[in-house]
Each structure stands twice: as C-alpha cells, then as structure tokens.
Design a protein around this motif. Structure first.
Motif, PDB file in Angstrom:
ATOM      1  N   ARG A 123     -18.731 -25.793  84.170  1.00 14.84           N
ATOM      2  CA  ARG A 123     -19.738 -26.863  84.222  1.00 14.84           C
ATOM      3  C   ARG A 123     -19.121 -28.207  83.852  1.00 14.84           C
ATOM      4  NH1 ARG A 123     -23.335 -29.879  81.360  1.00 14.84           N
ATOM      5  NH2 ARG A 123     -25.469 -30.055  82.197  1.00 14.84           N
ATOM      6  N   GLN A 124     -18.311 -28.230  82.797  1.00 16.41           N
ATOM      7  CA  GLN A 124     -17.663 -29.486  82.398  1.00 16.41           C
ATOM      8  C   GLN A 124     -16.750 -30.022  83.495  1.00 16.41           C
ATOM      9  OE1 GLN A 124     -15.806 -28.144  78.775  1.00 16.41           O
ATOM     10  NE2 GLN A 124     -17.370 -29.081  77.471  1.00 16.41           N
ATOM     11  N   SER A 125     -16.074 -29.116  84.198  1.00 11.40           N
ATOM     12  CA  SER A 125     -15.169 -29.574  85.250  1.00 11.40           C
ATOM     13  C   SER A 125     -15.927 -30.303  86.348  1.00 11.40           C
ATOM     14  CB  SER A 125     -14.383 -28.398  85.838  1.00 11.40           C
ATOM     15  OG  SER A 125     -15.182 -27.587  86.684  1.00 11.40           O
ATOM     16  N   MET A 126     -17.174 -29.889  86.609  1.00 13.54           N
ATOM     17  CA  MET A 126     -17.964 -30.557  87.631  1.00 13.54           C
ATOM     18  C   MET A 126     -18.725 -31.769  87.085  1.00 13.54           C
ATOM     19  SD  MET A 126     -17.364 -29.273  90.633  1.00 13.54           S
ATOM     20  CE  MET A 126     -15.664 -29.527  90.028  1.00 13.54           C
ATOM     21  N   ALA A 127     -18.969 -31.790  85.771  1.00 16.59           N
ATOM     22  CA  ALA A 127     -19.477 -33.022  85.165  1.00 16.59           C
ATOM     23  C   ALA A 127     -18.427 -34.121  85.306  1.00 16.59           C
ATOM     24  CB  ALA A 127     -19.814 -32.785  83.695  1.00 16.59           C
ATOM     25  N   ILE A 128     -17.173 -33.722  85.290  1.00 18.76           N
ATOM     26  CA  ILE A 128     -16.061 -34.655  85.514  1.00 18.76           C
ATOM     27  C   ILE A 128     -15.875 -34.865  87.018  1.00 18.76           C
ATOM     28  CG2 ILE A 128     -13.558 -34.915  85.288  1.00 18.76           C
ATOM     29  CD1 ILE A 128     -13.848 -33.393  82.587  1.00 18.76           C
ATOM     30  N   GLY A 129     -15.570 -33.814  87.746  1.00 19.04           N
ATOM     31  CA  GLY A 129     -15.480 -33.851  89.195  1.00 19.04           C
ATOM     32  C   GLY A 129     -14.538 -34.914  89.746  1.00 19.04           C
ATOM     33  N   THR A 130     -14.730 -35.236  91.025  1.00 18.76           N
ATOM     34  CA  THR A 130     -13.905 -36.255  91.669  1.00 18.76           C
ATOM     35  C   THR A 130     -14.050 -37.603  90.982  1.00 18.76           C
ATOM     36  OG1 THR A 130     -13.814 -35.212  93.850  1.00 18.76           O
ATOM     37  CG2 THR A 130     -13.661 -37.593  93.801  1.00 18.76           C
ATOM     38  N   ALA A 131     -15.259 -37.930  90.511  1.00 21.98           N
ATOM     39  CA  ALA A 131     -15.470 -39.215  89.841  1.00 21.98           C
ATOM     40  C   ALA A 131     -14.598 -39.329  88.596  1.00 21.98           C
ATOM     41  CB  ALA A 131     -16.942 -39.375  89.477  1.00 21.98           C
ATOM     42  N   GLY A 132     -14.631 -38.294  87.752  1.00 25.05           N
ATOM     43  CA  GLY A 132     -13.835 -38.330  86.535  1.00 25.05           C
ATOM     44  C   GLY A 132     -12.351 -38.259  86.806  1.00 25.05           C
ATOM     45  N   VAL A 284      -3.134 -34.833  85.687  1.00 23.50           N
ATOM     46  CA  VAL A 284      -4.346 -35.578  85.339  1.00 23.50           C
ATOM     47  C   VAL A 284      -5.439 -34.638  84.835  1.00 23.50           C
ATOM     48  CG1 VAL A 284      -6.200 -37.031  86.251  1.00 23.50           C
ATOM     49  CG2 VAL A 284      -3.825 -37.497  86.883  1.00 23.50           C
ATOM     50  N   TRP A 285      -5.604 -33.467  85.482  1.00 22.42           N
ATOM     51  CA  TRP A 285      -6.620 -32.523  85.013  1.00 22.42           C
ATOM     52  C   TRP A 285      -6.278 -31.994  83.625  1.00 22.42           C
ATOM     53  CZ3 TRP A 285     -11.440 -31.541  86.121  1.00 22.42           C
ATOM     54  CH2 TRP A 285     -11.940 -31.905  87.369  1.00 22.42           C
ATOM     55  N   ALA A 286      -4.993 -31.844  83.319  1.00 20.71           N
ATOM     56  CA  ALA A 286      -4.605 -31.427  81.971  1.00 20.71           C
ATOM     57  C   ALA A 286      -5.020 -32.481  80.951  1.00 20.71           C
ATOM     58  CB  ALA A 286      -3.103 -31.173  81.915  1.00 20.71           C
ATOM     59  N   ARG A 287      -4.872 -33.749  81.309  1.00 20.12           N
ATOM     60  CA  ARG A 287      -5.291 -34.820  80.404  1.00 20.12           C
ATOM     61  C   ARG A 287      -6.817 -34.858  80.270  1.00 20.12           C
ATOM     62  NH1 ARG A 287      -2.614 -40.596  80.868  1.00 20.12           N
ATOM     63  NH2 ARG A 287      -3.639 -40.664  78.827  1.00 20.12           N
ATOM     64  N   LEU A 288      -7.515 -34.501  81.350  1.00 18.04           N
ATOM     65  CA  LEU A 288      -8.973 -34.478  81.291  1.00 18.04           C
ATOM     66  C   LEU A 288      -9.498 -33.396  80.360  1.00 18.04           C
ATOM     67  CD1 LEU A 288      -9.772 -35.178  85.038  1.00 18.04           C
ATOM     68  CD2 LEU A 288     -10.642 -36.501  83.094  1.00 18.04           C
ATOM     69  N   ALA A 289      -8.646 -32.437  80.043  1.00 13.31           N
ATOM     70  CA  ALA A 289      -9.016 -31.398  79.081  1.00 13.31           C
ATOM     71  C   ALA A 289      -8.507 -31.726  77.684  1.00 13.31           C
ATOM     72  CB  ALA A 289      -8.457 -30.048  79.525  1.00 13.31           C
ATOM     73  N   SER A 290      -7.816 -32.864  77.539  1.00 11.54           N
ATOM     74  CA  SER A 290      -7.233 -33.212  76.237  1.00 11.54           C
ATOM     75  C   SER A 290      -7.542 -34.668  75.894  1.00 11.54           C
ATOM     76  CB  SER A 290      -5.727 -32.930  76.239  1.00 11.54           C
ATOM     77  OG  SER A 290      -5.071 -33.595  77.319  1.00 11.54           O
ATOM     78  N   ASP A 291      -6.571 -35.566  76.007  1.00 11.76           N
ATOM     79  CA  ASP A 291      -6.764 -36.924  75.494  1.00 11.76           C
ATOM     80  C   ASP A 291      -7.682 -37.794  76.351  1.00 11.76           C
ATOM     81  OD1 ASP A 291      -4.542 -36.960  77.416  1.00 11.76           O
ATOM     82  OD2 ASP A 291      -4.292 -39.049  76.846  1.00 11.76           O
ATOM     83  N   LEU A 292      -7.924 -37.393  77.609  1.00 13.14           N
ATOM     84  CA  LEU A 292      -8.843 -38.153  78.455  1.00 13.14           C
ATOM     85  C   LEU A 292     -10.176 -37.437  78.659  1.00 13.14           C
ATOM     86  CD1 LEU A 292      -6.586 -39.727  81.254  1.00 13.14           C
ATOM     87  CD2 LEU A 292      -7.657 -40.859  79.295  1.00 13.14           C
ATOM     88  N   LYS A 293     -10.412 -36.372  77.917  1.00 10.09           N
ATOM     89  CA  LYS A 293     -11.701 -35.682  78.044  1.00 10.09           C
ATOM     90  C   LYS A 293     -12.808 -36.590  77.523  1.00 10.09           C
ATOM     91  CE  LYS A 293     -13.896 -31.204  77.255  1.00 10.09           C
ATOM     92  NZ  LYS A 293     -13.722 -29.853  76.668  1.00 10.09           N
ATOM     93  N   PRO A 294     -13.810 -36.894  78.345  1.00  6.96           N
ATOM     94  CA  PRO A 294     -14.863 -37.805  77.895  1.00  6.96           C
ATOM     95  C   PRO A 294     -15.554 -37.291  76.633  1.00  6.96           C
ATOM     96  CG  PRO A 294     -14.984 -37.463  80.268  1.00  6.96           C
ATOM     97  CD  PRO A 294     -13.999 -36.460  79.741  1.00  6.96           C
ATOM     98  N   ALA A 295     -15.755 -38.200  75.712  1.00  5.70           N
ATOM     99  CA  ALA A 295     -16.361 -37.825  74.435  1.00  5.70           C
ATOM    100  C   ALA A 295     -17.868 -37.645  74.542  1.00  5.70           C
ATOM    101  CB  ALA A 295     -16.036 -38.890  73.378  1.00  5.70           C
ATOM    102  N   HIS A 296     -18.474 -38.211  75.594  1.00 11.30           N
ATOM    103  CA  HIS A 296     -19.937 -38.177  75.732  1.00 11.30           C
ATOM    104  C   HIS A 296     -20.344 -37.500  77.031  1.00 11.30           C
ATOM    105  CE1 HIS A 296     -18.883 -41.656  73.188  1.00 11.30           C
ATOM    106  NE2 HIS A 296     -19.951 -41.297  72.491  1.00 11.30           N
ATOM    107  N   LEU A 297     -19.640 -36.429  77.385  1.00  9.62           N
ATOM    108  CA  LEU A 297     -19.871 -35.794  78.674  1.00  9.62           C
ATOM    109  C   LEU A 297     -21.301 -35.272  78.810  1.00  9.62           C
ATOM    110  CD1 LEU A 297     -18.260 -35.363  81.231  1.00  9.62           C
ATOM    111  CD2 LEU A 297     -17.541 -33.134  80.378  1.00  9.62           C
ATOM    112  N   ASN A 298     -21.851 -34.727  77.742  1.00  8.40           N
ATOM    113  CA  ASN A 298     -23.231 -34.223  77.804  1.00  8.40           C
ATOM    114  C   ASN A 298     -24.223 -35.350  78.047  1.00  8.40           C
ATOM    115  OD1 ASN A 298     -22.531 -31.534  77.428  1.00  8.40           O
ATOM    116  ND2 ASN A 298     -22.743 -31.622  75.212  1.00  8.40           N
ATOM    117  N   GLU A 299     -24.005 -36.486  77.373  1.00  2.00           N
ATOM    118  CA  GLU A 299     -24.908 -37.623  77.531  1.00  2.00           C
ATOM    119  C   GLU A 299     -24.781 -38.252  78.924  1.00  2.00           C
ATOM    120  OE1 GLU A 299     -23.738 -37.591  73.106  1.00  2.00           O
ATOM    121  OE2 GLU A 299     -22.890 -37.003  75.048  1.00  2.00           O
TER     122      GLU A 299
END
Length: 331
Positions: A123-132, A284-299
């Motif tokens: 679910r988080q991967s698609m909250a990020i998706g192409t946009a993220g 880039v996807w590795a960073r999206l799971a670490s230092d670039l993972k949005p802090a407010h993804l649920n919001e």
C-alpha cells in the motif's frame, strides 16, 4: 485462471472515447515474464488524462489504464522473481502502450519489475507510486548537482498535487527550507503540516512581466508546472541553483533567456521518470524506503475501492485533487 476485472480504455472507429470495467482472462494480457496479482494501484494526473480521453496518453487501444501497480507474483519466467514475492512496477509503457495496473492481474516484462523495498508495504509503495518516484528522482538529481540544505530555500511549484506534496514532505525531512507554491489558498495549512516553512500563492507572482534575470531567491526548485512559471523560476534562482523540471501543467512552451544559465550557472535538470534505467530506479526506490520516505504518507493518502475509480478522474482534471489516491484492487 478465471476471468478477472479490469478498467479498459477503448477508442471507436470515429476516434470516440470509451472507458469502463470489463472482464478479461490471461490470454487477453500482453506478453510478459512476470504474472502479478495486483493488490494496489494509484491515480496520477496522467491516468486521469488517459481514462477521460482529455490527453493523448494512450498509444495503443484497447488498453487497461493505470501506470502503477504493486502486488504478489503468481508466476515468473524471470529468474529474479518467485511466486509469492511482493513487487512493484511503474512507468515504462504500463497503462500507456500495454495493459496496466487497473486490473486484478498484470503480465509485465521482468526488467520492469522491482522487489518491494524492505521496510515498505504494498500500500505504501502505491501511496508513493510514480508521483513519489518522480519527486524523489528530482531530489536525487538536484543533490547530485550540489544542492544542500545550507544552500538556501527550495521552491516546490504545484505543491498540492501528487508530485508536489510528496516533494515538500521529502525535502522537509531532508532538512531543507521548503517554500510551497500553490494557487489553492485553502490548502496552506495542509502544506505547512507536510513541512513547508512558507506557503506562497501564485497570485503573488507577476508572470506577465518576467525579467531575464531577477533577484536570486531559490537554491533549488521542483517544478511541476512548466510554462511561464518555469521561466520565472529560472530568472529567480540563486547562483549555482538547480531546477528539477518535472511537469507541464501550466504549459509546454518556455520563454526565457540564457542569462540565468551563463551568468549564474543555473542548471535545468530534466526528470524522466518514465524510462530511466533499472539501476537508477532501484536506487531511488531504496531511498524511498529510507531517507526519502515521506514522513506524512498517511496524511497525504486517501484509499478508494476499485469500483470507485471512475468517479475520481474528473476531480483530477478539474484540479480538485490533492495528495495521493491509492486504489485497492484486490486483497
């Protein structure tokens, strides 16, 4: 395999547009190496253009729409993947020139599929998706170009959209002073909650009288608009500043001069998230799971059921959407 549901876009002999739910079987899918049971997809502005026929996005009819998908491998001829693996696939020709993510099953070339990054849910991967992914690729390109938090403020245009809002969140988490540019004054508090230090309204900018070189304001910028906004951005960059050019919502023409580039050393970085190579994509996807993972993804995210998909597209076209919409395709 039994028949499964998909959201298909078709074109009539008179070039009329038709889109809706259909029943398909595996034989109807395109050739591919990895059969994926799709659990989640998402909505990008590109998807709304494709589904409504408002933009010439789809290059092959009929076509299952949806440029993003995440799910579980059912069968694989690609050595890297086995049944039961959680995977993500975005961009390339998915949902554009071959059947995409708005279906309960997808058959995808193995080179287009990535393992779900550790520490990230489907679910988080698609909250990020192409946009993220696009936003993160822009941040990475700017940092490779020398951008650091101490260099100065970073402006994000079109800040309430999927790319823009995720860029605000990522940059703020990285310690940047983020200024969010938007035309939606009622979303200012929401943008501040994502980490924007300041919200700037588009009405504050005189785009009809853009100077060749104006006062330097920004060390970096993520631009989702293009057009006159990008011309203004170029003229207001600080020396050695950089712009990640991501979108064209405000137009495709760029009326500027060479002055920002040769007198201030400004860099204009084109961000291609559609066909960038697998090595960069995985980094880039590795960073999206670490230092670039949005802090407010649920919001940032709202989830809808597959059946609700069609009613969302018009909101995107009308500019009424903000943040990200995740589409739950199956359990």
């Amino acid at each position: 395999m039994k028949t499964f549901r998909a959201y298909m876009v078709e074109q009539g002999a008179d070039r009329s547009h038709k889109a809706g739910f259909v029943e398909l079987n595996e034989e109807a899918l395109d050739a591919g190496d990895v059969l994926i049971r799709v659990c989640y997809s998402s909505i990008n502005y590109k998807d709304a253009l494709a589904a409504t026929g408002k933009g010439r996005i789809i290059r092959r009819f009929p076509c299952v729409a949806g440029v993003d998908l995440a799910g579980i491998v059912e069968r694989s001829a690609a050595p890297r993947f086995r049944p039961g693996d959680a995977v993500v696939a975005t961009s390339y020709d998915i949902g554009v020139a071959r059947h995409g993510g708005y279906a309960e099953y997808a058959l995808v070339p193995g080179g287009w599929v990535l393992p779900l990054p550790e520490g990230m849910s489907l679910r988080q991967s698609m909250a990020i998706g192409t946009a993220g992914f696009t936003a993160a690729l822009g941040v990475q390109r700017m940092e490779e170009n020398g951008l650091k938090p101490e260099n100065g403020p970073v402006l994000v245009t079109g800040a309430t959209g999927g790319v823009g809002s995720l860029a605000v969140d990522m940059l703020a988490r990285r310690g940047y002073e983020v200024v969010a540019l938007t035309g939606k004054a009622d979303q200012a508090d929401w943008l501040r909650s994502l980490g924007a230090a300041r919200v700037m309204l588009r009405s504050e900018i005189d785009l009809e009288h853009v100077k060749p070189l104006d006062k330097g304001l920004w060390a970096g910028a993520v631009d989702c608009l293009g057009g006159d906004t990008l011309a203004w951005l170029a003229s207001t960059m600080k020396p050695q500043g950089c712009i990640a050019s991501i979108g064209l919502a405000a137009g495709v023409e760029l009326k500027t001069t060479v002055m920002p580039f040769i007198l201030r050393g400004v860099s204009l970085l084109g961000i291609d998230s559609g066909y960038v190579g697998a090595a960069v994509r995985e980094k880039v996807w590795a960073r999206l799971a670490s230092d670039l993972k949005p802090a407010h993804l649920n919001e940032l995210t709202r989830e809808i059921e597959f059946a609700q998909l069609p009613e969302e597209f018009d909101r995107y076209i009308a500019g009424q959407a903000h943040g990200r919409v995740v589409v739950r395709i199956s359990d």
